[in-house]
Design an enzyme around this catalytic site. Structure first.
Site, PDB file in Angstrom:
ATOM      1  N   SER A 118    -105.839 -36.675 -15.594  1.00 31.80           N
ATOM      2  CA  SER A 118    -107.148 -36.649 -16.238  1.00 31.80           C
ATOM      3  C   SER A 118    -107.035 -36.427 -17.741  1.00 31.80           C
ATOM      4  O   SER A 118    -108.040 -36.443 -18.437  1.00 31.80           O
ATOM      5  CB  SER A 118    -108.001 -35.544 -15.613  1.00 31.80           C
ATOM      6  OG  SER A 118    -107.297 -34.320 -15.619  1.00 31.80           O
ATOM      7  N   HIS A 139    -107.618 -43.254 -13.246  1.00 33.64           N
ATOM      8  CA  HIS A 139    -108.187 -41.905 -13.147  1.00 33.64           C
ATOM      9  C   HIS A 139    -109.503 -41.907 -12.367  1.00 33.64           C
ATOM     10  O   HIS A 139    -110.520 -42.367 -12.870  1.00 33.64           O
ATOM     11  CB  HIS A 139    -108.376 -41.320 -14.558  1.00 33.64           C
ATOM     12  CG  HIS A 139    -109.028 -39.978 -14.556  1.00 33.64           C
ATOM     13  ND1 HIS A 139    -109.947 -39.591 -15.511  1.00 33.64           N
ATOM     14  CD2 HIS A 139    -108.904 -38.931 -13.702  1.00 33.64           C
ATOM     15  CE1 HIS A 139    -110.361 -38.359 -15.227  1.00 33.64           C
ATOM     16  NE2 HIS A 139    -109.748 -37.936 -14.147  1.00 33.64           N
ATOM     17  N   GLU A 151    -111.592 -44.480 -14.543  1.00 36.43           N
ATOM     18  CA  GLU A 151    -111.105 -44.807 -15.888  1.00 36.43           C
ATOM     19  C   GLU A 151    -109.750 -45.493 -15.762  1.00 36.43           C
ATOM     20  O   GLU A 151    -108.850 -44.965 -15.094  1.00 36.43           O
ATOM     21  CB  GLU A 151    -110.913 -43.525 -16.719  1.00 36.43           C
ATOM     22  CG  GLU A 151    -112.176 -42.930 -17.252  1.00 36.43           C
ATOM     23  CD  GLU A 151    -111.922 -41.684 -18.112  1.00 36.43           C
ATOM     24  OE1 GLU A 151    -112.536 -41.593 -19.175  1.00 36.43           O
ATOM     25  OE2 GLU A 151    -111.131 -40.809 -17.701  1.00 36.43           O
ATOM     26  N   ASN A 189    -113.320 -36.752 -19.908  1.00 34.75           N
ATOM     27  CA  ASN A 189    -112.956 -35.360 -20.160  1.00 34.75           C
ATOM     28  C   ASN A 189    -112.918 -35.003 -21.643  1.00 34.75           C
ATOM     29  O   ASN A 189    -113.074 -33.835 -21.992  1.00 34.75           O
ATOM     30  CB  ASN A 189    -111.634 -35.032 -19.479  1.00 34.75           C
ATOM     31  CG  ASN A 189    -111.820 -34.886 -17.980  1.00 34.75           C
ATOM     32  OD1 ASN A 189    -112.866 -34.465 -17.521  1.00 34.75           O
ATOM     33  ND2 ASN A 189    -110.823 -35.259 -17.201  1.00 34.75           N
TER      34      ASN A 189
END
Length: 290
Positions: A118, A139, A151, A189
């Site tokens: 991540s 991800h 992602e 993130n």
């Protein structure tokens, strides 16, 4: 053409990826060094599929078929025939590198290797393998069966063919793709974790209580979950490690992890998975710890 998928790590993410892959018709080999984790993981997948059946989202035949396509193993050699391996181990670069050193000699040369990291550099992880051209970031979001986004992140050496195969694979799982450049924590993130970290600073500085902060963001910004509740769901250790990756990788003081987050992690209060975080989960209903 990807037909078989190997998943490394029978934790929450690995099991979620196994769940959606088998449901989409892929033969899945779930690998973990711990037999207990494999058994617990397969039981979780079965439970989650059963819930989809009772919610009317899935027929019982589809549930049985999906389960029949997943096998668990603690022998890395069983990953030798797979077309795609997704590493979903803990968010620790040294652990991931060790896994790649064991995996690469086993895999067939044309197999694609992906990581579910991540936050870590795809280029740097790829350099620890024998196939940086056939390596990339895929991800998934947690919980995988529910969240629609994936992602995709290319390393500097990722070839177009690898990227295309990964895109086709993710699209076949009925997920929406967003493409991110290989910078610390990618898109989701990079935006989400500093917000959570700021919520923890707001608590640390006494601007509001746990309840006040979560209520404010749920009702004031229309978030489905408050940031501190979300931090507990993600795991405070994971939140801290992503903030450290941002702070180290971008060298900007705005990414400094909140000392209160560090203190909770040092106490072993990691959120929902350990029974306590910003909320205490040991009773009937979660109670704020501050």
């Amino acid at each position: 053409m990807i037909k078989t998928v190997g998943i490394v790590g029978a934790g929450q993410m690995g099991c979620g990826i196994a769940h959606v892959s088998s449901l989409s018709g892929y033969k899945v080999t779930l690998y973990d060094i711990s037999n207990e984790r494999i058994e617990a993981g397969l039981a979780t997948i079965n439970g989650n599929l059963a819930r989809q059946v009772s919610n009317g989202k899935l027929s019982d035949e589809d549930r049985k078929a999906a389960l029949s396509r997943i096998s668990g193993t603690n022998n890395v050699q069983d990953l030798a025939p797979v077309d795609l391996v997704i590493e979903a181990a803990t968010e620790d670069e040294s652990v991931k590198r060790k896994i790649f050193s064991q995996l690469c000699p086993v895999l067939k040369p044309e197999a694609i290797l992906a990581t579910n990291t991540s936050s870590l550099s795809i280029t740097r992880l790829a350099s620890a393998t024998d196939r940086p051209d056939r390596f990339m970031g895929i991800h998934f979001m947690n919980p995988v069966p529910v969240m629609k986004l994936v992602e995709l992140v290319r390393g500097i050496a990722t070839e177009d063919g690898t990227f295309r195969a990964a895109k086709e694979f993710v699209a076949s799982l009925d997920k929406t793709i967003t493409v991110a450049e290989d910078f610390p924590a990618f898109i989701v993130n990079r935006i989400l974790l500093p917000m959570i970290n700021e919520a923890i600073y707001t608590l640390y500085e006494g601007v509001g209580s746990v309840e006040a902060i979560d209520t404010a963001m749920k009702l004031g910004a229309n978030h489905p979950m408050g940031p501190l509740q979300l931090a507990d769901f993600i795991g405070l250790d994971t939140c801290l490690s992503i903030m450290q990756v941002l702070h180290d990788g971008l060298a900007d003081s705005k990414y400094r992890p909140c000392p209160l987050l560090v203190k909770y992690v040092e106490a072993g209060w990691l959120g929902r998975k350990s029974g306590r975080g910003f909320y205490d989960y040991r009773g009937e209903t979660p109670v704020p710890t501050r």
